[in-house]
Design a protein around this motif. Sequence first.
Motif, PDB file in Angstrom:
ATOM      1  N   THR A  47      -2.957  13.817   2.958  1.00 53.81           N
ATOM      2  CA  THR A  47      -3.212  12.377   3.066  1.00 53.81           C
ATOM      3  C   THR A  47      -4.113  12.091   4.258  1.00 53.81           C
ATOM      4  N   ARG A  48      -5.162  11.319   4.042  1.00 60.92           N
ATOM      5  CA  ARG A  48      -6.063  10.962   5.143  1.00 60.92           C
ATOM      6  C   ARG A  48      -5.313  10.143   6.186  1.00 60.92           C
ATOM      7  N   PRO A  49      -5.574  10.386   7.463  1.00 57.09           N
ATOM      8  CA  PRO A  49      -4.867   9.659   8.529  1.00 57.09           C
ATOM      9  C   PRO A  49      -5.001   8.147   8.425  1.00 57.09           C
ATOM     10  N   THR A  50      -6.202   7.670   8.067  1.00 54.89           N
ATOM     11  CA  THR A  50      -6.391   6.219   7.971  1.00 54.89           C
ATOM     12  C   THR A  50      -5.603   5.637   6.798  1.00 54.89           C
ATOM     13  N   HIS A  51      -5.449   6.409   5.730  1.00 58.81           N
ATOM     14  CA  HIS A  51      -4.666   5.949   4.587  1.00 58.81           C
ATOM     15  C   HIS A  51      -3.179   5.954   4.934  1.00 58.81           C
ATOM     16  N   ARG A  52      -2.760   6.979   5.674  1.00 55.68           N
ATOM     17  CA  ARG A  52      -1.361   7.062   6.092  1.00 55.68           C
ATOM     18  C   ARG A  52      -1.002   5.880   6.994  1.00 55.68           C
TER      19      ARG A  52
ATOM     20  N   ILE B  70      -4.158   8.130  15.573  1.00 51.65           N
ATOM     21  CA  ILE B  70      -3.916   9.139  14.538  1.00 51.65           C
ATOM     22  C   ILE B  70      -2.933  10.165  15.072  1.00 51.65           C
ATOM     23  N   ALA B  71      -1.830  10.361  14.333  1.00 53.28           N
ATOM     24  CA  ALA B  71      -0.788  11.290  14.759  1.00 53.28           C
ATOM     25  C   ALA B  71      -0.801  12.559  13.924  1.00 53.28           C
ATOM     26  N   ASP B  72      -0.357  13.652  14.509  1.00 48.03           N
ATOM     27  CA  ASP B  72      -0.198  14.917  13.788  1.00 48.03           C
ATOM     28  C   ASP B  72       0.905  14.728  12.753  1.00 48.03           C
TER      29      ASP B  72
ATOM     30  N   PRO C 221     -12.150   2.563   5.033  1.00 46.13           N
ATOM     31  CA  PRO C 221     -12.141   3.482   3.889  1.00 46.13           C
ATOM     32  C   PRO C 221     -13.269   4.499   4.039  1.00 46.13           C
ATOM     33  N   ASP C 222     -13.269   5.507   3.184  1.00 46.34           N
ATOM     34  CA  ASP C 222     -14.361   6.483   3.198  1.00 46.34           C
ATOM     35  C   ASP C 222     -15.665   5.786   2.824  1.00 46.34           C
TER      36      ASP C 222
ATOM     37  N   TYR D 151       0.857  -1.191   0.000  1.00 48.05           N
ATOM     38  CA  TYR D 151       0.000   0.000   0.000  1.00 48.05           C
ATOM     39  C   TYR D 151       0.891   1.237   0.000  1.00 48.05           C
ATOM     40  N   ASN D 152       0.590   2.161  -0.903  1.00 47.35           N
ATOM     41  CA  ASN D 152       1.409   3.358  -1.063  1.00 47.35           C
ATOM     42  C   ASN D 152       0.547   4.609  -0.920  1.00 47.35           C
ATOM     43  N   ALA D 153       0.673   5.293   0.212  1.00 42.58           N
ATOM     44  CA  ALA D 153      -0.009   6.571   0.428  1.00 42.58           C
ATOM     45  C   ALA D 153       0.975   7.693   0.099  1.00 42.58           C
ATOM     46  N   VAL D 154       0.453   8.849  -0.294  1.00 41.44           N
ATOM     47  CA  VAL D 154       1.321   9.957  -0.715  1.00 41.44           C
ATOM     48  C   VAL D 154       2.073  10.550   0.467  1.00 41.44           C
ATOM     49  N   ASN D 155       1.430  10.517   1.636  1.00 47.12           N
ATOM     50  CA  ASN D 155       2.057  10.992   2.870  1.00 47.12           C
ATOM     51  C   ASN D 155       2.439  12.473   2.847  1.00 47.12           C
TER      52      ASN D 155
END
Length: 376
Positions: free
Chosen positions: A132-137, A193-195, A209-210, A124-128
Motif C-alpha cells: 500500500t502506498r504511504p499516501t494512500h495509507r 510517512i511511517a514504516d 495521488p500518483d 476511504y478504504n486502503a488495503v493496508n
Amino acid sequence: MAVTLEPLAMEAAVKFWRDKVVMSPSAFRKLSDEEKVRAFAVAGIAKGDELSTVYNALQAAIEKGMSFSQFKAECAEIFARRGWTGKREWRVQNIFRTNIQTAYAVGRHQQQQEMKGTFPYLQYNAVNDRRTRPTHRALDGKVFPVDHPFWSTWYPPNGYRCRCSTISLTEGQVKRMGLTVETEDPTDTPVEIADPTTGAKMTVQQLLPDPGFAHHPGKAWMETIGETLAERLEKWPEQIGKEQLAHMIAGGPFSKWYEQPSGNWPVGRMQQNQAAEIGAQTRTVMLSGETAGKQKLRHPELYADEYRFVQSAIDRGEQIKDGERNLVFLLEEDGYVCVVKSTVSGNGVFVTSFRRLSKDEAKRDSEIARLRRKGE
C-alpha cells in the motif's frame, strides 16, 4: 499475484467502456487527464488489430467477470511479442487492473449518487499491506460526504495497480462506529510517512495521488458523456439521432447529469434552415452546465425529463427570431417556451432559457407579445 473479479457488470461500467475511443499511444499522450478517461490506449501497442484485441478482452472482463489469467491468455501472443512475461508481467497487470478499476469506479460512482440520500458518506478504504502506498495509507478510514471536493481528486483508483476503494455509509453507521466526518480537504498538505512494520516515522510527503490520477473518473465521464453524444448526433441519421436523444433525456443518463451539471449536454436538433437563420454551423442544441444550474434555481418546478420538449418546440413550435443569433420556440399546445442562441463563431448553439408557459400565460406574457409584434 492473483487478480480476480466477481461477475458484476454494472450497467454504467459497461456503457463507460463501450463509449471509449480506441487510439494510438501518441494521440493518447496529447490528451488531458480528464480527456483520457474517455479514451483507450496501451503504451507499446500501436497496431490497430492488436489494440482492438486487448480492448475487447478488457470489455469481456467487465461484462462477464473474466479473471486476470483469462485476460492474459486471451492476449498472450501480443504480450509475449513485447516481452511482457515473467518479471515484466507487471505491465500486463497494470493494463488489466487500472482499466478494470476505473470502469468499476464509474459504476460505483453512479450507484453512490443514486443512493446518497440513504448513504450520504464515503469512507476511504486502503488495503493496508506492505504494497500500500504511504499516501494512500494515510487516508485509510477517513470519511467525507459523498459530494465533498476531496473525492474530485482522491476517488480511487489513485495510481497504477491501486487497490483502494470506497465504502458507502449511512448516518447511523457513522455514529455507531464513532467515525469523524471530515470537512477540510487534506490534499497537498504534508503528511508523516511511517514504516508499515515498526510504525517509526521515516519522512514527510505531500498528500497527492500518483501523477495522472488526480481526478474523479466517474465525474469526468459524466462531464463528457454529453459531448460524446453530441458528436454522434452529427453522424447519425436524423430520425435515429432524435430517438436516441429523447431516450437519453427521458431515461436516467440526463437526469443524473442534471443533478450536478458540468460540461454540456445535447437537448435538441434544429433543421438546417433554422441553424442558418442564426448563423450556426451546427444543428445540435446544447444545454451547458452553467445554464442548467441557473435553470434549476429559476425554475425549480421543471423536471429533468421535461427537457425532451425542447425538441418538440423546435419541431412544432411557433418560431420567432430575436436579434441576429437568437431563436425563440413557443410550443403552446404542450405549454413550453425555449430560447436558443448561436455563439459568435457559429460553432455552438445553446439553450439560454426553457420554461413552462400555458396558452393563457402566453397571451398575458409581455415578452412573448413583444417578440410576436417584432416578427410581424
